[in-house]
Design a protein around this motif. Structure first.
Motif, PDB file in Angstrom:
ATOM      1  N   THR A 130       5.457   6.686   0.662  1.00  0.00           N
ATOM      2  CA  THR A 130       5.898   5.498   1.399  1.00  0.00           C
ATOM      3  C   THR A 130       5.037   4.316   0.961  1.00  0.00           C
TER       4      THR A 130
ATOM      5  N   VAL B  29       9.171   9.123   9.161  1.00  0.00           N
ATOM      6  CA  VAL B  29       8.085  10.116   9.172  1.00  0.00           C
ATOM      7  C   VAL B  29       7.807  10.578  10.599  1.00  0.00           C
TER       8      VAL B  29
ATOM      9  N   ASN C  36       8.465  14.358  11.985  1.00  0.00           N
ATOM     10  CA  ASN C  36       7.382  15.164  12.559  1.00  0.00           C
ATOM     11  C   ASN C  36       7.693  15.611  13.985  1.00  0.00           C
TER      12      ASN C  36
ATOM     13  N   ALA D 212       2.256  11.828   0.583  1.00  0.00           N
ATOM     14  CA  ALA D 212       2.086  12.953   1.525  1.00  0.00           C
ATOM     15  C   ALA D 212       1.502  14.142   0.787  1.00  0.00           C
ATOM     16  N   PRO D 213       0.430  14.724   1.309  1.00  0.00           N
ATOM     17  CA  PRO D 213      -0.133  15.918   0.648  1.00  0.00           C
ATOM     18  C   PRO D 213       0.876  17.068   0.691  1.00  0.00           C
TER      19      PRO D 213
ATOM     20  N   LEU E  37       1.304   5.439   0.157  1.00  0.00           N
ATOM     21  CA  LEU E  37       0.683   6.679   0.655  1.00  0.00           C
ATOM     22  C   LEU E  37       1.485   7.861   0.124  1.00  0.00           C
TER      23      LEU E  37
ATOM     24  N   LEU F 188      -0.249   4.532  12.598  1.00  0.00           N
ATOM     25  CA  LEU F 188       0.772   3.605  12.089  1.00  0.00           C
ATOM     26  C   LEU F 188       1.660   4.403  11.154  1.00  0.00           C
ATOM     27  N   GLN F 189       2.852   4.771  11.627  1.00  0.00           N
ATOM     28  CA  GLN F 189       3.738   5.641  10.860  1.00  0.00           C
ATOM     29  C   GLN F 189       5.109   5.030  10.709  1.00  0.00           C
TER      30      GLN F 189
ATOM     31  N   ALA G  36       2.113  14.232   6.547  1.00  0.00           N
ATOM     32  CA  ALA G  36       0.836  13.575   6.874  1.00  0.00           C
ATOM     33  C   ALA G  36       0.810  12.202   6.216  1.00  0.00           C
ATOM     34  N   LEU G  37       1.591  11.303   6.794  1.00  0.00           N
ATOM     35  CA  LEU G  37       1.660   9.934   6.265  1.00  0.00           C
ATOM     36  C   LEU G  37       1.358   8.974   7.414  1.00  0.00           C
ATOM     37  N   ASP G  38       0.145   8.512   7.477  1.00  0.00           N
ATOM     38  CA  ASP G  38      -0.251   7.613   8.551  1.00  0.00           C
ATOM     39  C   ASP G  38      -1.171   6.544   7.962  1.00  0.00           C
ATOM     40  N   TYR G  39      -0.784   5.292   8.149  1.00  0.00           N
ATOM     41  CA  TYR G  39      -1.563   4.200   7.558  1.00  0.00           C
ATOM     42  C   TYR G  39      -2.830   3.876   8.362  1.00  0.00           C
TER      43      TYR G  39
ATOM     44  N   ARG H  30       0.838  -1.191   0.000  1.00  0.00           N
ATOM     45  CA  ARG H  30       0.000   0.000   0.000  1.00  0.00           C
ATOM     46  C   ARG H  30       0.881   1.251   0.000  1.00  0.00           C
TER      47      ARG H  30
ATOM     48  N   ILE I  29       4.142   0.240   2.306  1.00  0.00           N
ATOM     49  CA  ILE I  29       4.322  -0.863   3.268  1.00  0.00           C
ATOM     50  C   ILE I  29       3.417  -2.016   2.843  1.00  0.00           C
TER      51      ILE I  29
ATOM     52  N   PRO J  51      -4.944  11.191   5.778  1.00  0.00           N
ATOM     53  CA  PRO J  51      -4.683  12.624   5.987  1.00  0.00           C
ATOM     54  C   PRO J  51      -5.971  13.419   5.916  1.00  0.00           C
TER      55      PRO J  51
END
Lengths: 270, 176
Positions: free
Chosen positions: A129, A157, A161, A118-119, A116, A152-153, B5-8, A114, A131, B12
């Motif tokens: 990323t 990241v 942050n 980042a905006p 993701l 879950l990061q 803003a990367l969180d599974y 999957r 995973i 976001p």
């Protein structure tokens, strides 16, 4: 117990670091490092060993409710930087573009990974990323009474942050290091320029210097003298003041912090 | 530095204040659009009113009206020519005579002149008719005027005090 307790977990190479707080987040109720069967980690889903360890710990506490915050070892994560494309507007298009870039770099990812994105504001490169999507699923079905998965990061990241306010200068590097792996990114005026996630058998300051030197060759002059902020422990001797021409700054929780806060920071991958 | 803003576990989301800013922006835009529409309506109404007034003023100004206007403009032009030719020096002497003749019993409230006829019309206020006549006598005594005529007078109340309002028409002497 009516309220769930926050449970911070870091899937680290040396085991499963955890820290359970009381529901009001004032005191540490339990903390420690659970050993992981590293032989099982060599399977197709290497994270299974950590999930099993966590499941066993939760099953020993069937009456408790937890809100689960997980930080992932960078070895379980693929990183990539996505250059800005003005023609791409929708979230689905960005996901497809990210998948395409990931395949270009890592080859065909196993089915079920999957990604993701980042905006980011228009015109800026976006960090991506990837995973194994089985991991969040497994974390949601840990036990008969599974905890609620709140966060879950990836470690890079989560570390960025947390430490981003400490990064100074228009051009800087941020790195997370742990045994056998370094994840290193360069920022120019708050914009990501490059990200590299590499494994090294015994990561030392020399190994990090070599990686910096290789990345410097692809970047402009300000990057070659930019400060490097490092979170984590390098093997061998302590960090030098300079590395490959870069001033080096160590990011670590202050010594004056209480034991509870330091344990919580460890479970948050800091 | 912006956070990543990367969180599974949590997709976001836009921060709450962003929605507040968006709503406030929409409200301001709506108010501004409403105000603009009102002002636009007002401008349209005023435009039509101006057009209507222009039509009203242009129609009665027929040949006669335009002739009177032209004659008035010619008179003003003539006055400007006389002043530029040095008649202004002659004109200052009657003014000095008027200034010297005024006293505390009489007040000058208006003055107009006509160069072509060598006339000066004075609007005055006096306590009584005797003061007014004394002022007229002083003007005559200066020798600057061919004629000093009381054209009208009336008694009126000014700031609660009864005064005599009068008008004098003077004809100053032509230059030698």
């Amino acid at each position: 117990m009516w309220l769930p307790s926050p449970l911070h977990v870091a899937l680290a190479p040396d085991g499963l670091r955890f820290c359970a707080l009381d529901p009001l987040r004032r005191t540490v109720r339990e903390q420690g490092v659970l050993p992981v069967d590293t032989a099982a980690a060599a399977t197709a889903a290497p994270w299974q060993a950590w999930v099993h360890a966590l499941a066993g710990w939760l099953e020993a506490r069937p009456q408790q409710k937890f809100d689960l915050h997980v930080v992932l070892f960078d070895g379980f994560v693929r990183y990539q930087l996505l250059p800005w494309r003005p023609g791409i507007v929708g979230a689905a298009e960005w996901q497809a573009y990210a998948g395409h870039r990931m395949r270009e770099v890592y080859g065909e990812l196993p089915a079920g990974w999957r990604t993701l994105v980042a905006p980011t504001p228009p015109g800026e490169a976006a960090l991506v990323t990837a995973i194994d999507s089985g991991l969040p699923e497994a974390l949601r079905k840990l036990s008969a009474r599974p905890p609620r998965l709140v966060s879950l990061q990836p470690r890079f990241v989560a570390g960025f942050n947390h430490w981003r306010h400490r990064l100074k200068g228009e051009s800087c590097w941020f790195a997370t290091v742990e045994s056998g792996r370094v994840c290193l990114g360069h920022l120019q005026r708050g914009r990501w320029r490059t990200v590299r996630n590499e494994s090294q058998a015994e990561l030392s300051s020399e190994g990090l210097a070599e990686l910096l030197h290789r990345l410097d060759l692809t970047l402009d002059e300000p990057a070659k003298a930019a400060a490097v902020y490092v979170s984590g422990q390098l093997a061998g001797k302590a960090l030098p003041a300079h590395l490959a021409g870069h001033p080096l700054h160590r990011l670590q929780v202050p010594e004056r912090w209480s034991a509870g806060r330091r344990q919580l920071a460890a479970a948050r991958g800091l | 530095m912006r956070p990543l803003a990367l969180d599974y576990a949590a997709p976001p989301r836009r921060p709450f204040f962003a929605w507040i800013v968006l709503a406030a922006g929409a409200l301001v835009l709506a108010l501004a659009a409403d105000g603009y529409a009102d002002l636009d309506d007002e401008a349209t109404r005023l435009d039509s009113q101006v057009d209507r007034l222009k039509r009203q003023t242009s129609s009665p100004q027929s040949a006669k009206g335009r002739t009177e206007l032209a004659a008035k403009e010619r008179g003003q032009q003539r006055e400007r020519e006389l002043l530029s030719k040095g008649e202004g020096g002659v004109w200052t002497r009657p003014l000095q005579a008027i200034e010297m003749s005024l006293d505390k019993n009489i007040a000058l409230v208006a003055l107009s002149q006509e160069f072509t006829g060598r006339h000066i019309r004075l609007g005055l206020e006096a306590r009584n008719i005797d003061d007014a006549l004394a002022f007229a006598d002083r003007l005559r005594a200066t020798g600057r005027f061919d004629d000093v005529v009381l054209t009208n007078h009336e008694t009126k109340k000014s700031t609660g005090v009864e005064v005599l309002s009068l008008t004098l028409l003077l004809t100053w002497k032509a230059a030698a």
